[in-house]
Design a protein around this motif. Sequence first.
Motif, short mmCIF file in Angstrom:
data_model
loop_
_atom_site.label_atom_id
_atom_site.label_comp_id
_atom_site.label_asym_id
_atom_site.label_seq_id
_atom_site.Cartn_x
_atom_site.Cartn_y
_atom_site.Cartn_z
N UNK A 1 1.87 -27.57 -0.08
CA UNK A 1 3.03 -27.87 -0.90
C UNK A 1 4.28 -27.96 -0.05
N UNK A 2 5.14 -28.88 -0.39
CA UNK A 2 6.41 -29.04 0.31
C UNK A 2 7.56 -28.61 -0.59
N UNK A 3 7.61 -29.16 -1.78
CA UNK A 3 8.71 -28.86 -2.70
C UNK A 3 8.31 -29.31 -4.10
N UNK A 4 9.00 -28.77 -5.10
CA UNK A 4 8.75 -29.17 -6.47
C UNK A 4 10.03 -29.01 -7.27
N UNK A 5 10.12 -29.76 -8.38
CA UNK A 5 11.34 -29.76 -9.17
C UNK A 5 10.97 -29.90 -10.64
N UNK A 6 11.68 -29.18 -11.49
CA UNK A 6 11.36 -29.27 -12.92
C UNK A 6 12.06 -30.48 -13.54
N UNK A 7 11.80 -30.68 -14.82
CA UNK A 7 12.21 -31.91 -15.49
C UNK A 7 13.72 -32.12 -15.47
N UNK A 8 14.47 -31.05 -15.55
CA UNK A 8 15.93 -31.15 -15.64
C UNK A 8 16.64 -30.81 -14.33
N UNK A 9 15.87 -30.69 -13.26
CA UNK A 9 16.44 -30.38 -11.94
C UNK A 9 17.14 -29.03 -11.91
N UNK A 10 16.74 -28.14 -12.80
CA UNK A 10 17.33 -26.81 -12.83
C UNK A 10 16.63 -25.89 -11.82
N UNK A 11 15.32 -25.98 -11.78
CA UNK A 11 14.52 -25.12 -10.90
C UNK A 11 13.85 -25.95 -9.81
N UNK B 1 0.73 -37.16 5.97
CA UNK B 1 0.81 -38.05 4.82
C UNK B 1 1.46 -37.23 3.70
N UNK B 2 2.49 -37.79 3.12
CA UNK B 2 3.22 -37.11 2.06
C UNK B 2 2.84 -37.72 0.70
N UNK B 3 2.53 -36.85 -0.24
CA UNK B 3 2.10 -37.26 -1.56
C UNK B 3 3.06 -36.71 -2.62
N UNK B 4 3.29 -37.49 -3.66
CA UNK B 4 3.98 -36.94 -4.82
C UNK B 4 2.94 -36.73 -5.92
N UNK B 5 3.26 -35.82 -6.82
CA UNK B 5 2.32 -35.46 -7.85
C UNK B 5 3.04 -34.95 -9.08
N UNK B 6 2.33 -34.99 -10.20
CA UNK B 6 2.87 -34.57 -11.48
C UNK B 6 2.07 -33.39 -12.01
N UNK B 7 2.78 -32.45 -12.64
CA UNK B 7 2.13 -31.33 -13.29
C UNK B 7 2.68 -31.16 -14.70
N UNK B 8 1.85 -30.58 -15.55
CA UNK B 8 2.29 -30.28 -16.91
C UNK B 8 2.99 -28.93 -16.99
N UNK C 1 8.40 -25.38 -11.50
CA UNK C 1 7.82 -25.89 -10.25
C UNK C 1 6.71 -24.98 -9.74
N UNK C 2 5.64 -25.58 -9.27
CA UNK C 2 4.51 -24.83 -8.77
C UNK C 2 4.04 -25.42 -7.45
N UNK C 3 3.57 -24.55 -6.59
CA UNK C 3 3.08 -24.97 -5.28
C UNK C 3 1.56 -25.15 -5.27
N UNK C 4 0.92 -24.92 -6.38
CA UNK C 4 -0.54 -24.96 -6.44
C UNK C 4 -1.02 -26.38 -6.71
N UNK C 5 -1.71 -26.97 -5.74
CA UNK C 5 -2.07 -28.36 -5.86
C UNK C 5 -3.00 -28.62 -7.03
#
Length: 124
Positions: free
Chosen positions: A47-57, A93-100, A104-108
């Motif tokens: 994991x590199x980074x993650x962001x929630x829907x409203x950019x709060x976390x 190689x850098x990947x983007x991904x979506x989670x439900x 933000x979570x670092x768990x792939x």
Amino acid sequence: QAELVESGGGSVETGGSLTLACGANTRTFGRDTMGWFRQAAGKERESVAAIDRNSVNRYYADFAKGRFTIFRDNAKSTMYLEMRSLKPEDTAVYYCARTSKLLPTSLWDEYDLWGQGTQVTVSS
């Protein structure tokens, strides 16, 4: 069909900068928590980074703190990763991904949609 498409990768020298983009062809981008991962040759995905829907976390891996910035533009259904002070060990190689997940979570394995990846190469 929902998909994520990364762009912006390339080759830079040590100390250089790159900004990656992740365009989302989904109907839920504005409600999705998104993340960036990377995988170097012969190494596990991390994991590199993650962001929630409203950019709060936001979440950053330790190696990314102070050098990388994750942000998003929901109106453009696009997420970004600004990378500064790049090092050879950032080559991957850098990947983007979506989670439900809401936060933000670092768990792939908590991500259910992945892009095809974009190569970042940092030369010394």
